[in-house]
Design a protein around this motif. Structure first.
Motif, PDB file in Angstrom:
ATOM      1  N   GLY A  32       0.810  -1.211   0.000  1.00  0.00           N
ATOM      2  CA  GLY A  32       0.000   0.000   0.000  1.00  0.00           C
ATOM      3  C   GLY A  32       0.837   1.250   0.000  1.00  0.00           C
ATOM      4  O   GLY A  32       2.052   1.211  -0.245  1.00  0.00           O
ATOM      5  N   LEU A  33       0.180   2.364   0.309  1.00  0.00           N
ATOM      6  CA  LEU A  33       0.827   3.669   0.375  1.00  0.00           C
ATOM      7  C   LEU A  33       1.050   4.042   1.830  1.00  0.00           C
ATOM      8  O   LEU A  33       0.124   3.939   2.649  1.00  0.00           O
ATOM      9  N   VAL A  34       2.264   4.470   2.145  1.00  0.00           N
ATOM     10  CA  VAL A  34       2.589   4.857   3.517  1.00  0.00           C
ATOM     11  C   VAL A  34       3.517   6.071   3.484  1.00  0.00           C
ATOM     12  O   VAL A  34       4.283   6.235   2.525  1.00  0.00           O
ATOM     13  N   GLN A  35       3.449   6.877   4.516  1.00  0.00           N
ATOM     14  CA  GLN A  35       4.328   8.039   4.600  1.00  0.00           C
ATOM     15  C   GLN A  35       5.719   7.625   5.056  1.00  0.00           C
ATOM     16  O   GLN A  35       5.879   6.601   5.733  1.00  0.00           O
ATOM     17  N   PRO A  36       6.724   8.415   4.707  1.00  0.00           N
ATOM     18  CA  PRO A  36       8.076   8.125   5.206  1.00  0.00           C
ATOM     19  C   PRO A  36       8.080   8.014   6.730  1.00  0.00           C
ATOM     20  O   PRO A  36       7.434   8.805   7.422  1.00  0.00           O
ATOM     21  N   GLY A  37       8.798   7.009   7.218  1.00  0.00           N
ATOM     22  CA  GLY A  37       8.833   6.734   8.646  1.00  0.00           C
ATOM     23  C   GLY A  37       7.762   5.781   9.112  1.00  0.00           C
ATOM     24  O   GLY A  37       7.794   5.319  10.260  1.00  0.00           O
ATOM     25  N   ALA A  75       8.717   0.117  -4.284  1.00  0.00           N
ATOM     26  CA  ALA A  75       8.975  -0.933  -5.266  1.00  0.00           C
ATOM     27  C   ALA A  75       7.798  -1.904  -5.267  1.00  0.00           C
ATOM     28  O   ALA A  75       6.913  -1.832  -4.409  1.00  0.00           O
ATOM     29  N   ILE A  76       7.829  -2.802  -6.233  1.00  0.00           N
ATOM     30  CA  ILE A  76       6.947  -3.966  -6.170  1.00  0.00           C
ATOM     31  C   ILE A  76       7.700  -5.041  -5.401  1.00  0.00           C
ATOM     32  O   ILE A  76       8.853  -5.354  -5.739  1.00  0.00           O
ATOM     33  N   TYR A  77       7.074  -5.589  -4.393  1.00  0.00           N
ATOM     34  CA  TYR A  77       7.683  -6.618  -3.556  1.00  0.00           C
ATOM     35  C   TYR A  77       7.122  -7.981  -3.953  1.00  0.00           C
ATOM     36  O   TYR A  77       5.900  -8.162  -4.025  1.00  0.00           O
ATOM     37  N   TYR A  78       8.048  -8.899  -4.193  1.00  0.00           N
ATOM     38  CA  TYR A  78       7.677 -10.245  -4.634  1.00  0.00           C
ATOM     39  C   TYR A  78       8.080 -11.279  -3.583  1.00  0.00           C
ATOM     40  O   TYR A  78       9.214 -11.273  -3.089  1.00  0.00           O
ATOM     41  N   CYS A  79       7.165 -12.168  -3.316  1.00  0.00           N
ATOM     42  CA  CYS A  79       7.455 -13.315  -2.464  1.00  0.00           C
ATOM     43  C   CYS A  79       8.018 -14.436  -3.340  1.00  0.00           C
ATOM     44  O   CYS A  79       7.580 -14.634  -4.482  1.00  0.00           O
ATOM     45  N   HIS A  80       8.967 -15.166  -2.789  1.00  0.00           N
ATOM     46  CA  HIS A  80       9.608 -16.267  -3.520  1.00  0.00           C
ATOM     47  C   HIS A  80       9.820 -17.419  -2.541  1.00  0.00           C
ATOM     48  O   HIS A  80      10.164 -17.188  -1.367  1.00  0.00           O
ATOM     49  N   ALA A  81       9.620 -18.635  -3.003  1.00  0.00           N
ATOM     50  CA  ALA A  81       9.811 -19.797  -2.146  1.00  0.00           C
ATOM     51  C   ALA A  81      10.546 -20.898  -2.891  1.00  0.00           C
ATOM     52  O   ALA A  81      10.304 -21.107  -4.092  1.00  0.00           O
ATOM     53  N   TYR A 131       9.144 -20.847  -6.703  1.00  0.00           N
ATOM     54  CA  TYR A 131       7.879 -20.266  -7.087  1.00  0.00           C
ATOM     55  C   TYR A 131       7.843 -18.783  -6.697  1.00  0.00           C
ATOM     56  O   TYR A 131       8.490 -18.372  -5.719  1.00  0.00           O
ATOM     57  N   TRP A 132       7.056 -18.028  -7.462  1.00  0.00           N
ATOM     58  CA  TRP A 132       6.945 -16.579  -7.238  1.00  0.00           C
ATOM     59  C   TRP A 132       5.494 -16.172  -7.011  1.00  0.00           C
ATOM     60  O   TRP A 132       4.574 -16.740  -7.621  1.00  0.00           O
ATOM     61  N   GLY A 133       5.333 -15.167  -6.177  1.00  0.00           N
ATOM     62  CA  GLY A 133       4.042 -14.532  -6.048  1.00  0.00           C
ATOM     63  C   GLY A 133       3.848 -13.503  -7.143  1.00  0.00           C
ATOM     64  O   GLY A 133       4.745 -13.245  -7.955  1.00  0.00           O
ATOM     65  N   GLN A 134       2.680 -12.887  -7.142  1.00  0.00           N
ATOM     66  CA  GLN A 134       2.331 -11.957  -8.216  1.00  0.00           C
ATOM     67  C   GLN A 134       2.879 -10.559  -7.974  1.00  0.00           C
ATOM     68  O   GLN A 134       2.900  -9.728  -8.879  1.00  0.00           O
ATOM     69  N   GLY A 135       3.322 -10.297  -6.761  1.00  0.00           N
ATOM     70  CA  GLY A 135       3.880  -8.985  -6.429  1.00  0.00           C
ATOM     71  C   GLY A 135       2.854  -8.079  -5.772  1.00  0.00           C
ATOM     72  O   GLY A 135       1.655  -8.158  -6.067  1.00  0.00           O
ATOM     73  N   THR A 136       3.338  -7.242  -4.862  1.00  0.00           N
ATOM     74  CA  THR A 136       2.474  -6.271  -4.205  1.00  0.00           C
ATOM     75  C   THR A 136       3.204  -4.923  -4.162  1.00  0.00           C
ATOM     76  O   THR A 136       4.398  -4.872  -3.852  1.00  0.00           O
ATOM     77  N   GLN A 137       2.500  -3.869  -4.492  1.00  0.00           N
ATOM     78  CA  GLN A 137       3.118  -2.546  -4.590  1.00  0.00           C
ATOM     79  C   GLN A 137       3.262  -1.925  -3.208  1.00  0.00           C
ATOM     80  O   GLN A 137       2.301  -1.871  -2.430  1.00  0.00           O
ATOM     81  N   VAL A 138       4.454  -1.420  -2.931  1.00  0.00           N
ATOM     82  CA  VAL A 138       4.708  -0.625  -1.732  1.00  0.00           C
ATOM     83  C   VAL A 138       5.179   0.758  -2.186  1.00  0.00           C
ATOM     84  O   VAL A 138       6.157   0.867  -2.927  1.00  0.00           O
TER      85      VAL A 138
END
Length: 120
Positions: free
Chosen positions: A10-15, A91-97, A109-116
């Motif tokens: 999601g969207l978050v402020q610095p800090g 970035a887009i964060y991807y899970c990998h296993a 295997y990879w996840g689809q990615g989540t936007q941070v």
């Protein structure tokens, strides 16, 4: 068939803080390691944090002391707690296993990615 499903971006402020989750499901015999990668626009994908089957962890230097990776073996889930977020963490964060689907076969295997997005 194995699926990795991420959540928590999601969207978050610095800090600020965010917690990413990644749940693995399907034909899983055992999980060897789970990790998080990220890819910012125009940059290469980089390894952010990794946790092994014996709970050894390792982190990208720029996130050490701010990010914590953990796993719940009963739920086949890995988490990434991100604190003191900076705009450069966007970035887009991807899970990998890396896991065994049976006693012999090992695959990754990879996840689809989540936007941070870290922005004021």
């Amino acid at each position: 068939q194995v699926q990795l499903v991420e959540s928590g971006g999601g969207l978050v402020q610095p800090g600020g803080s965010l917690r990413l989750s990644c749940a693995a499901s399907g034909s899983i015999f055992s999980i060897i390691a789970m990790d998080w990668f990220r890819q910012a626009p125009g940059k290469q994908r980089e390894l952010v944090a990794i946790i092994s089957d014996n709970d050894n962890t390792n982190y990208l230097d720029s996130v050490k002391g701010r990010f914590t990776i953990s796993r719940d073996n009963a739920k086949n889930t890995v988490y990434l707690q991100m604190n003191s977020l900076k705009p450069e963490d966007t970035a887009i964060y991807y899970c990998h296993a890396v896991l065994r689907s049976d006693r012999i076969k090992v695959g990754d295997y990879w996840g689809q990615g989540t936007q941070v997005t870290v922005s004021s």
